[in-house]
Enzyme design. Structure first.
Site, PDB file in Angstrom:
ATOM      1  N   SER A 262      39.527  45.908  49.262  1.00  0.00           N
ATOM      2  CA  SER A 262      40.803  46.499  48.858  1.00  0.00           C
ATOM      3  C   SER A 262      40.637  47.316  47.571  1.00  0.00           C
ATOM      4  O   SER A 262      41.459  48.180  47.275  1.00  0.00           O
ATOM      5  CB  SER A 262      41.820  45.388  48.607  1.00  0.00           C
TER       6      SER A 262
ATOM      7  N   GLY B 150      45.831  40.549  49.004  1.00  0.00           N
ATOM      8  CA  GLY B 150      46.078  39.107  49.062  1.00  0.00           C
ATOM      9  C   GLY B 150      47.496  38.667  49.386  1.00  0.00           C
ATOM     10  O   GLY B 150      47.689  37.735  50.159  1.00  0.00           O
TER      11      GLY B 150
ATOM     12  N   CYS C  77      35.257  41.524  51.284  1.00  0.00           N
ATOM     13  CA  CYS C  77      36.603  41.133  50.898  1.00  0.00           C
ATOM     14  C   CYS C  77      36.933  39.875  51.696  1.00  0.00           C
ATOM     15  O   CYS C  77      36.923  39.915  52.934  1.00  0.00           O
ATOM     16  CB  CYS C  77      37.562  42.261  51.267  1.00  0.00           C
ATOM     17  N   ASN C  78      37.203  38.783  50.997  1.00  0.00           N
ATOM     18  CA  ASN C  78      37.543  37.547  51.707  1.00  0.00           C
ATOM     19  C   ASN C  78      38.837  37.705  52.488  1.00  0.00           C
ATOM     20  O   ASN C  78      38.991  37.150  53.586  1.00  0.00           O
ATOM     21  CB  ASN C  78      37.709  36.387  50.717  1.00  0.00           C
ATOM     22  N   THR C  79      39.798  38.444  51.903  1.00  0.00           N
ATOM     23  CA  THR C  79      41.110  38.579  52.537  1.00  0.00           C
ATOM     24  C   THR C  79      40.985  39.360  53.846  1.00  0.00           C
ATOM     25  O   THR C  79      41.516  38.945  54.881  1.00  0.00           O
ATOM     26  CB  THR C  79      42.084  39.293  51.575  1.00  0.00           C
TER      27      THR C  79
ATOM     28  N   CYS D 222      37.206  35.084  46.334  1.00  0.00           N
ATOM     29  CA  CYS D 222      37.708  36.461  46.280  1.00  0.00           C
ATOM     30  C   CYS D 222      36.629  37.267  45.582  1.00  0.00           C
ATOM     31  O   CYS D 222      36.139  36.863  44.524  1.00  0.00           O
ATOM     32  CB  CYS D 222      39.013  36.520  45.494  1.00  0.00           C
ATOM     33  N   THR D 223      36.268  38.413  46.173  1.00  0.00           N
ATOM     34  CA  THR D 223      35.117  39.156  45.645  1.00  0.00           C
ATOM     35  C   THR D 223      35.407  39.825  44.304  1.00  0.00           C
ATOM     36  O   THR D 223      34.488  40.302  43.643  1.00  0.00           O
ATOM     37  CB  THR D 223      34.634  40.208  46.663  1.00  0.00           C
ATOM     38  N   HIS D 224      36.679  39.881  43.899  1.00  0.00           N
ATOM     39  CA  HIS D 224      36.973  40.394  42.555  1.00  0.00           C
ATOM     40  C   HIS D 224      36.510  39.418  41.465  1.00  0.00           C
ATOM     41  O   HIS D 224      36.213  39.830  40.349  1.00  0.00           O
ATOM     42  CB  HIS D 224      38.483  40.610  42.379  1.00  0.00           C
TER      43      HIS D 224
HETATM   44  N1  DGL Z   1      38.588  41.257  46.882  1.00  0.00           N
HETATM   45  C1  DGL Z   1      39.473  40.720  47.836  1.00  0.00           C
HETATM   46  C2  DGL Z   1      39.102  39.369  48.360  1.00  0.00           C
HETATM   47  O1  DGL Z   1      37.938  39.051  48.359  1.00  0.00           O
HETATM   48  C3  DGL Z   1      40.887  41.157  47.890  1.00  0.00           C
HETATM   49  C4  DGL Z   1      41.759  40.867  46.737  1.00  0.00           C
HETATM   50  C5  DGL Z   1      43.099  41.495  46.973  1.00  0.00           C
HETATM   51  O2  DGL Z   1      43.148  42.686  47.272  1.00  0.00           O
HETATM   52  O3  DGL Z   1      44.109  40.778  46.883  1.00  0.00           O
HETATM   53  O4  DGL Z   1      39.920  38.622  48.816  1.00  0.00           O
END
Ligand code: DGL
Length: 280
Positions: free
Chosen positions: A15, A47, A81-83, A192-194
């Site tokens: 994202s 998310g 991205c996990n989501t 979450c990859t962030h």
């Molecule tokens: N980086 C994302 C993840 O791994 C998405 C975070 C988001 O956009 O809410 O879930």
């Protein structure tokens, strides 16, 4: 996969800037591969969105990367991205059966193996916690372990703004972690990859006795295995990275030195023009 795709890039999407934590690991593990990184910053954060909407965005992005308006189609897609993995990995494999996909799932398995207190914390988005993928990971790997969850509201926006160490970022993390610490966690899973970009802050709150699991290196090794099995590893190199965003290219470009370790131009893509929402 056709042998003539060896020189094609890998596609990596998220994202926003979160997938850069996976991109970093991919560049280390696979320096010969070229990469196309696509950040859907027109829609970040994913998310809090309904899974169905994230599914349409993800499928549109996959379609674009496999049929780009410029450049070569990608040979493998890394859903960094996990989501998006929670919402769409299963369907994307169905829509695009000839493409190998590598996705993210919260690293509950290594956490359950590591914990000595029997209490682990998972930080992820609301959509990731709602998805069937997370339920199945808990069901398969968390027997006998207490798993505490938190969605860290606002944390993705802070990281998108480059606020990796501000008082508000610290407050959001303290709100999530202090109650978990009080219940005895010794392991934190970054779902979450962030979040790997705030590991120093997380570790300053938890202390060094708590292990923080960033799944990116394991995902990069998995991508290597997938390419190797398909005889698609590129030995030539060195790989180049192209950055694309559906948001403001200047903003992403300004964050690349801190988050990707380089200065690079960013090309803008727009929904409705190059990219279309895609539903089965
Ligand atoms: N980086 C994302 C993840 O791994 C998405 C975070 C988001 O956009 O809410 O879930």
């Amino acid at each position: 996969m056709a042998a003539d795709q060896v020189g094609h890039p890998l596609g990596v999407f998220d994202s926003g800037v979160g997938g850069l934590s996976v991109l970093r690991a991919l560049r280390q593990e696979l320096p010969g591969e070229s990469l196309v990184y696509l950040a859907d910053q027109a829609h970040v954060p994913y998310g809090p969105r309904p899974l169905e909407q994230v599914r349409r965005f993800s499928a549109g992005i996959a379609h674009y990367l496999l049929h780009p308006s410029a450049g070569l189609p990608v040979k493998t897609l890394v859903v960094a991205c996990n989501t998006a993995s929670a919402a769409a990995l299963h369907e994307m494999r169905r829509f695009f059966p000839d493409t190998p996909f590598v996705g993210m799932e919260p690293a509950v398995k290594p956490a359950a193996e590591y914990t000595r207190t029997g209490v682990v914390g998972v930080l992820a988005t609301p959509a990731t916690f709602q998805g069937a993928l997370y339920a199945s990971v808990i069901e398969r790997f968390a027997r006998g372990v207490t798993v505490l969850q938190d969605t860290c509201p606002g944390l993705v926006a802070q990281i998108e703004a480059g606020e990796l160490d501000s008082p508000l970022t610290r407050r959001i993390l303290e709100q999530a972690l202090l109650p978990m610490l009080a219940q005895g966690i010794d392991t934190v899973v970054l779902g979450c990859t962030h979040y790997p970009f705030v590991i120093p802050l997380i570790q300053s709150i938890t202390g060094s006795g708590v292990r923080v699991i960033d799944p990116a290196p394991a995902v990069a090794r998995q991508v290597r295995r997938v390419l190797h099995e398909r005889r698609a590893l590129n030995p030539a190199g060195p790989g180049q990275v192209s950055y694309l965003t559906t948001g403001d290219p200047a903003r992403l470009s300004a964050l690349l030195p801190a988050l990707a370790g380089e200065n690079a131009p960013v090309r803008q893509l727009s929904w409705g023009m190059e990219l279309q929402e895609y539903a089965a």
